[in-house]
Design a protein around this motif. Sequence first.
Motif, PDB file in Angstrom:
ATOM      1  N   ALA A 143     -13.472 -25.866 -23.905  1.00 13.28           N
ATOM      2  CA  ALA A 143     -14.317 -24.756 -23.390  1.00 13.28           C
ATOM      3  C   ALA A 143     -13.269 -23.900 -22.802  1.00 13.28           C
ATOM      4  CB  ALA A 143     -14.931 -25.254 -22.306  1.00 13.28           C
ATOM      5  N   ALA A 144     -12.079 -24.210 -22.107  1.00 13.56           N
ATOM      6  CA  ALA A 144     -11.217 -23.280 -21.563  1.00 13.56           C
ATOM      7  C   ALA A 144     -10.576 -22.256 -22.423  1.00 13.56           C
ATOM      8  CB  ALA A 144      -9.894 -24.099 -20.622  1.00 13.56           C
ATOM      9  N   ARG A 145     -10.004 -22.887 -23.587  1.00 12.73           N
ATOM     10  CA  ARG A 145      -9.531 -22.191 -24.650  1.00 12.73           C
ATOM     11  C   ARG A 145     -10.297 -21.183 -25.327  1.00 12.73           C
ATOM     12  NH1 ARG A 145      -4.992 -21.743 -28.079  1.00 12.73           N
ATOM     13  NH2 ARG A 145      -5.605 -20.970 -30.285  1.00 12.73           N
ATOM     14  N   PHE A 146     -11.726 -21.426 -25.523  1.00 16.41           N
ATOM     15  CA  PHE A 146     -12.637 -20.746 -26.113  1.00 16.41           C
ATOM     16  C   PHE A 146     -12.872 -19.748 -25.249  1.00 16.41           C
ATOM     17  CE2 PHE A 146     -16.895 -19.344 -26.818  1.00 16.41           C
ATOM     18  CZ  PHE A 146     -16.833 -19.113 -28.217  1.00 16.41           C
ATOM     19  N   LEU A 147     -13.052 -19.938 -24.001  1.00 13.86           N
ATOM     20  CA  LEU A 147     -13.500 -18.745 -23.183  1.00 13.86           C
ATOM     21  C   LEU A 147     -12.422 -17.772 -22.563  1.00 13.86           C
ATOM     22  CD1 LEU A 147     -15.906 -20.886 -20.805  1.00 13.86           C
ATOM     23  CD2 LEU A 147     -16.442 -19.424 -22.524  1.00 13.86           C
ATOM     24  N   MET A 148     -11.250 -18.199 -22.973  1.00 19.53           N
ATOM     25  CA  MET A 148     -10.008 -17.390 -22.490  1.00 19.53           C
ATOM     26  C   MET A 148      -9.476 -16.779 -23.634  1.00 19.53           C
ATOM     27  SD  MET A 148      -8.140 -19.299 -19.188  1.00 19.53           S
ATOM     28  CE  MET A 148      -7.907 -20.919 -19.968  1.00 19.53           C
ATOM     29  N   HIS A 149      -9.587 -17.177 -24.670  1.00 22.46           N
ATOM     30  CA  HIS A 149      -9.024 -16.757 -25.997  1.00 22.46           C
ATOM     31  C   HIS A 149      -9.795 -16.448 -27.346  1.00 22.46           C
ATOM     32  CE1 HIS A 149      -6.559 -17.252 -29.753  1.00 22.46           C
ATOM     33  NE2 HIS A 149      -5.683 -16.123 -28.931  1.00 22.46           N
ATOM     34  N   ASP A 150     -10.565 -17.656 -27.691  1.00 23.19           N
ATOM     35  CA  ASP A 150     -11.010 -17.933 -29.074  1.00 23.19           C
ATOM     36  C   ASP A 150     -12.149 -17.041 -29.013  1.00 23.19           C
ATOM     37  OD1 ASP A 150      -9.044 -19.722 -29.560  1.00 23.19           O
ATOM     38  OD2 ASP A 150     -10.128 -21.437 -29.785  1.00 23.19           O
ATOM     39  N   GLN A 151     -12.971 -16.701 -27.970  1.00 22.35           N
ATOM     40  CA  GLN A 151     -14.132 -15.962 -28.241  1.00 22.35           C
ATOM     41  C   GLN A 151     -13.931 -14.733 -28.658  1.00 22.35           C
ATOM     42  OE1 GLN A 151     -16.037 -14.430 -24.797  1.00 22.35           O
ATOM     43  NE2 GLN A 151     -14.603 -15.404 -23.194  1.00 22.35           N
ATOM     44  N   TYR A 152     -12.891 -14.000 -28.286  1.00 24.57           N
ATOM     45  CA  TYR A 152     -12.343 -12.852 -28.593  1.00 24.57           C
ATOM     46  C   TYR A 152     -11.843 -12.533 -29.967  1.00 24.57           C
ATOM     47  CZ  TYR A 152     -11.945 -12.464 -23.542  1.00 24.57           C
ATOM     48  OH  TYR A 152     -12.412 -12.726 -22.132  1.00 24.57           O
ATOM     49  N   VAL A 153     -11.672 -13.691 -30.644  1.00 25.46           N
ATOM     50  CA  VAL A 153     -11.396 -13.749 -31.891  1.00 25.46           C
ATOM     51  C   VAL A 153     -12.599 -14.013 -33.000  1.00 25.46           C
ATOM     52  CG1 VAL A 153      -9.927 -14.700 -33.814  1.00 25.46           C
ATOM     53  CG2 VAL A 153      -8.959 -13.961 -31.515  1.00 25.46           C
ATOM     54  N   GLU A 154     -13.488 -15.051 -32.364  1.00 24.34           N
ATOM     55  CA  GLU A 154     -14.227 -15.684 -33.274  1.00 24.34           C
ATOM     56  C   GLU A 154     -15.771 -14.864 -33.254  1.00 24.34           C
ATOM     57  OE1 GLU A 154     -14.672 -19.678 -32.536  1.00 24.34           O
ATOM     58  OE2 GLU A 154     -12.399 -19.946 -32.802  1.00 24.34           O
ATOM     59  N   VAL A 155     -16.008 -14.182 -32.041  1.00 28.77           N
ATOM     60  CA  VAL A 155     -17.158 -13.545 -31.897  1.00 28.77           C
ATOM     61  C   VAL A 155     -17.070 -11.876 -32.024  1.00 28.77           C
ATOM     62  CG1 VAL A 155     -19.050 -13.266 -30.283  1.00 28.77           C
ATOM     63  CG2 VAL A 155     -18.001 -15.365 -30.472  1.00 28.77           C
ATOM     64  N   PRO A 156     -17.678 -11.426 -32.919  1.00 24.06           N
ATOM     65  CA  PRO A 156     -17.329  -9.758 -32.796  1.00 24.06           C
ATOM     66  C   PRO A 156     -18.557  -9.173 -32.207  1.00 24.06           C
ATOM     67  CG  PRO A 156     -19.117 -10.681 -34.636  1.00 24.06           C
ATOM     68  CD  PRO A 156     -18.488 -11.755 -34.005  1.00 24.06           C
ATOM     69  N   GLY A 157     -17.784  -8.013 -31.416  1.00 24.10           N
ATOM     70  CA  GLY A 157     -18.724  -7.195 -30.587  1.00 24.10           C
ATOM     71  C   GLY A 157     -18.179  -7.719 -29.089  1.00 24.10           C
ATOM     72  N   ILE A 158     -17.947  -6.566 -28.321  1.00 26.99           N
ATOM     73  CA  ILE A 158     -17.490  -6.643 -26.983  1.00 26.99           C
ATOM     74  C   ILE A 158     -18.671  -7.172 -26.240  1.00 26.99           C
ATOM     75  CG2 ILE A 158     -16.709  -5.453 -24.804  1.00 26.99           C
ATOM     76  CD1 ILE A 158     -14.982  -3.829 -26.641  1.00 26.99           C
ATOM     77  N   ASP A 159     -20.026  -6.546 -26.296  1.00 29.16           N
ATOM     78  CA  ASP A 159     -21.206  -7.043 -25.671  1.00 29.16           C
ATOM     79  C   ASP A 159     -21.425  -8.332 -25.962  1.00 29.16           C
ATOM     80  OD1 ASP A 159     -21.298  -4.572 -24.574  1.00 29.16           O
ATOM     81  OD2 ASP A 159     -22.630  -3.626 -26.061  1.00 29.16           O
ATOM     82  N   ASP A 160     -21.168  -8.794 -26.870  1.00 31.46           N
ATOM     83  CA  ASP A 160     -21.739 -10.438 -27.174  1.00 31.46           C
ATOM     84  C   ASP A 160     -20.577 -11.074 -26.541  1.00 31.46           C
ATOM     85  OD1 ASP A 160     -23.941  -9.789 -28.655  1.00 31.46           O
ATOM     86  OD2 ASP A 160     -22.594  -9.686 -30.710  1.00 31.46           O
ATOM     87  N   ARG A 161     -19.392 -10.697 -26.477  1.00 28.23           N
ATOM     88  CA  ARG A 161     -18.546 -11.681 -25.928  1.00 28.23           C
ATOM     89  C   ARG A 161     -18.740 -11.656 -24.367  1.00 28.23           C
ATOM     90  NH1 ARG A 161     -14.713  -9.156 -29.671  1.00 28.23           N
ATOM     91  NH2 ARG A 161     -14.134  -7.600 -28.318  1.00 28.23           N
ATOM     92  N   THR A 162     -18.964 -10.611 -23.823  1.00 27.99           N
ATOM     93  CA  THR A 162     -19.102 -10.487 -22.435  1.00 27.99           C
ATOM     94  C   THR A 162     -20.451 -11.461 -21.886  1.00 27.99           C
ATOM     95  OG1 THR A 162     -20.213  -8.485 -22.562  1.00 27.99           O
ATOM     96  CG2 THR A 162     -17.840  -8.289 -21.997  1.00 27.99           C
ATOM     97  N   ASP A 163     -21.179 -11.534 -22.742  1.00 30.78           N
ATOM     98  CA  ASP A 163     -22.385 -12.417 -22.181  1.00 30.78           C
ATOM     99  C   ASP A 163     -22.085 -13.920 -22.436  1.00 30.78           C
ATOM    100  OD1 ASP A 163     -24.074 -10.543 -21.750  1.00 30.78           O
ATOM    101  OD2 ASP A 163     -24.793 -10.353 -23.646  1.00 30.78           O
ATOM    102  N   LEU A 164     -20.882 -14.235 -22.960  1.00 26.32           N
ATOM    103  CA  LEU A 164     -20.761 -15.759 -23.458  1.00 26.32           C
ATOM    104  C   LEU A 164     -20.299 -16.409 -22.114  1.00 26.32           C
ATOM    105  CD1 LEU A 164     -18.802 -15.770 -26.803  1.00 26.32           C
ATOM    106  CD2 LEU A 164     -21.141 -15.830 -26.358  1.00 26.32           C
ATOM    107  N   LEU A 165     -19.490 -15.665 -21.262  1.00 28.16           N
ATOM    108  CA  LEU A 165     -19.128 -16.625 -20.252  1.00 28.16           C
ATOM    109  C   LEU A 165     -20.238 -17.058 -19.313  1.00 28.16           C
ATOM    110  CD1 LEU A 165     -16.955 -17.720 -18.433  1.00 28.16           C
ATOM    111  CD2 LEU A 165     -16.577 -15.429 -17.467  1.00 28.16           C
ATOM    112  N   SER A 166     -21.183 -15.774 -19.221  1.00 28.87           N
ATOM    113  CA  SER A 166     -22.276 -15.938 -18.422  1.00 28.87           C
ATOM    114  C   SER A 166     -23.322 -17.185 -18.915  1.00 28.87           C
ATOM    115  CB  SER A 166     -23.144 -14.790 -18.278  1.00 28.87           C
ATOM    116  OG  SER A 166     -24.203 -14.992 -17.769  1.00 28.87           O
TER     117      SER A 166
END
Length: 674
Positions: free
Chosen positions: A394-417
């Motif tokens: 979880a920590a690695r995904f939320l701090m790093h991997d999400q920015y590589v694996e999930v396209p689109g800034i809006d999608d990524r900023t929703d993931l933490l929430s």
Amino acid sequence: TDTRDRITGALIGALSAQALLRTDDIGFFGSTAILTAVAVAPVMVSGYRTMRRRNRRRVRIGLTALGLFVLVAVGGFAYSAARASEPLQYGVTSARRGLDVANSAGQIGAAGYWTAAHNSFSKADDILSSPIAKLAYAVPVLSQHARLASVAADSGSSITGTAARAATIAPYQRLRAADGTFDLERISSMEKPIRQTARAMVAARDDVDDEMSSWLVDPFRTRVDDYRAELVRAIPQAETALQAIEIAPEVLGGNGERHYLLLFANPAETRGLGGFIGAWAQLDANDGHLELVRHGKMGELNDATDPASRKITGEPEYLRRYGHLQPARFLQNISASPDFPTVARVAEQLYPQTGGVDLDGVMYVDPTALAALLKLTGPILAEGVPKALTSKNAARFLMHDQYVEVPGIDDRTDLLSNAAEATFDALTHRELPPVSTITHTLSPMMHGRNIMVMLNDAEANRYLSKIGLTGAFPKPGRGDLVSVRISNGSENKADYYVNQFLAYQIRHSFSTGRSTGTIGALISNDAPASGLPPYVLGNQDTRAGRTDGRPFGSTTLQVSIYSALRPVSMRIGDRDVGVQVQRELGSWVATQTVTIPPGGSVKILLRVEGVLPRANPYALSLVTQPTANRPTIGAVLQATDARGKPLPLPPEKLVDAENALARFVRHAPRTPKG
């Protein structure tokens, strides 16, 4: 003297008694008793020799009777101690087994062991309180052992008895929320038995202290010392549990609805408190029921109302230091301060100005804390997250991997929430492990400041501060302080790759408090120069297409070094730089901005000097920032005389400094990279 002159004899006896009564302790323990015996013996012998025959016979009869009484008392106590030995040992064993069961399987299973321990201690107490055992109370030296044995048995019976009742009436594992609702009536019912247990422990400690004596023989003293040490360790835990039970109904909305703001931070882009605030949620509590009524990305709050209409008042120091970040316009920057109470007050002002409700408290959570919570709940599935989140990823995904694996800034900023919402849902609906496991899991998060909480309740905040949850930046005045903070100035997520190696060397005079020190920070940027999205490794220059600007993968950091001593000079790499000094939170703070290319590093040396409180021993607060990679840190203390000349450091002062560092290291969670 061989005289029958009563006046002379009385004078000799009176002068001897006055000398003995006023003699200070000398030599080893018991030496004054030996001295008294030696001094009194000639008087007693000469008195006996000058007695009439009839009186000497009375003395012999009296001494014989006294000797027989002592023999009976010693024999009675020995017999009682032998009979009490087995139930005492069984009581100790049962009590410890009960504690082990409580720590692993829950208090209900421990109640049986504590009941057995209570019965065994009660049996031993009856034996040691019998008339034949109490004869020992009249025999010096033996009386101290007899009284303490009886006190230990009695207090053991009292403590295990109240613990068994508390485990039956107030088992912590039943505090789990059912469908997001806590049973406030059950919580309130726990207060009385827990209070009784805490009082029994305090009374036992006080009784032991009252009966302690220097006449105790070493084997007996060792056991009593061990028993008292266990009480000293247990009392704060019992009192902390009692405080939690006392404030829980109020915090959970037992006296009316409560509204809390949850701030979800990401230290992949650092701020002074830890990370920038990427997402938020509103948690409502009403009559024990908890519900996330709103949540989203921070940009939604930014756009909810006119930024020009939002104001921060009553925080001049915060605005002076961080007003240029426009926290009222960009709420993700409210975590600029290293002091969470300050950040919480700012959040409480701004949230209603974005359309939210008035708040009763604020909580800070980062990905490291969310990962720890998943150790308690098990894996979760969050909307938009392409895989199950676990305590390991979880920590690695939320701090790093999400920015590589999930396209689109809006999608990524929703993931933490979304991840936070799914974690909260699991916490309130799934079966959780015993309280001891929860405490063991979350304790490093509290001490590492990955979780912080501030409420609008002074009593509750005192409890939260006691367990290390308020995230208050310590104020100097009681000792020395050092803290190094970094804040991202590149608008990227490259801080996931930043590592820090911090060192502090201090020369301190214990007589005058005069101190000089050097704070060293080696900050490295281990990011690659390519291969990752611009959102991760780009910056304003690369996004503008400037070839003469900061290279791709570089990070620009504002480095703030806090100290109880005034900064006097700063060196970055091989060059001296001007030192910008301000006051914040009662400390001196020196700030510089550095840019570190990918694969590069920068070394900062800050020289400080001043006068510290002449406390003995020396106290040092090492306050670290909850970044993606926990800093490696070390400290060296050198004692000096009043003129600054080095002195050998007394062992007790060195040990205290080492303990301060050891406490930090023990509580600091470390990542594989850290």
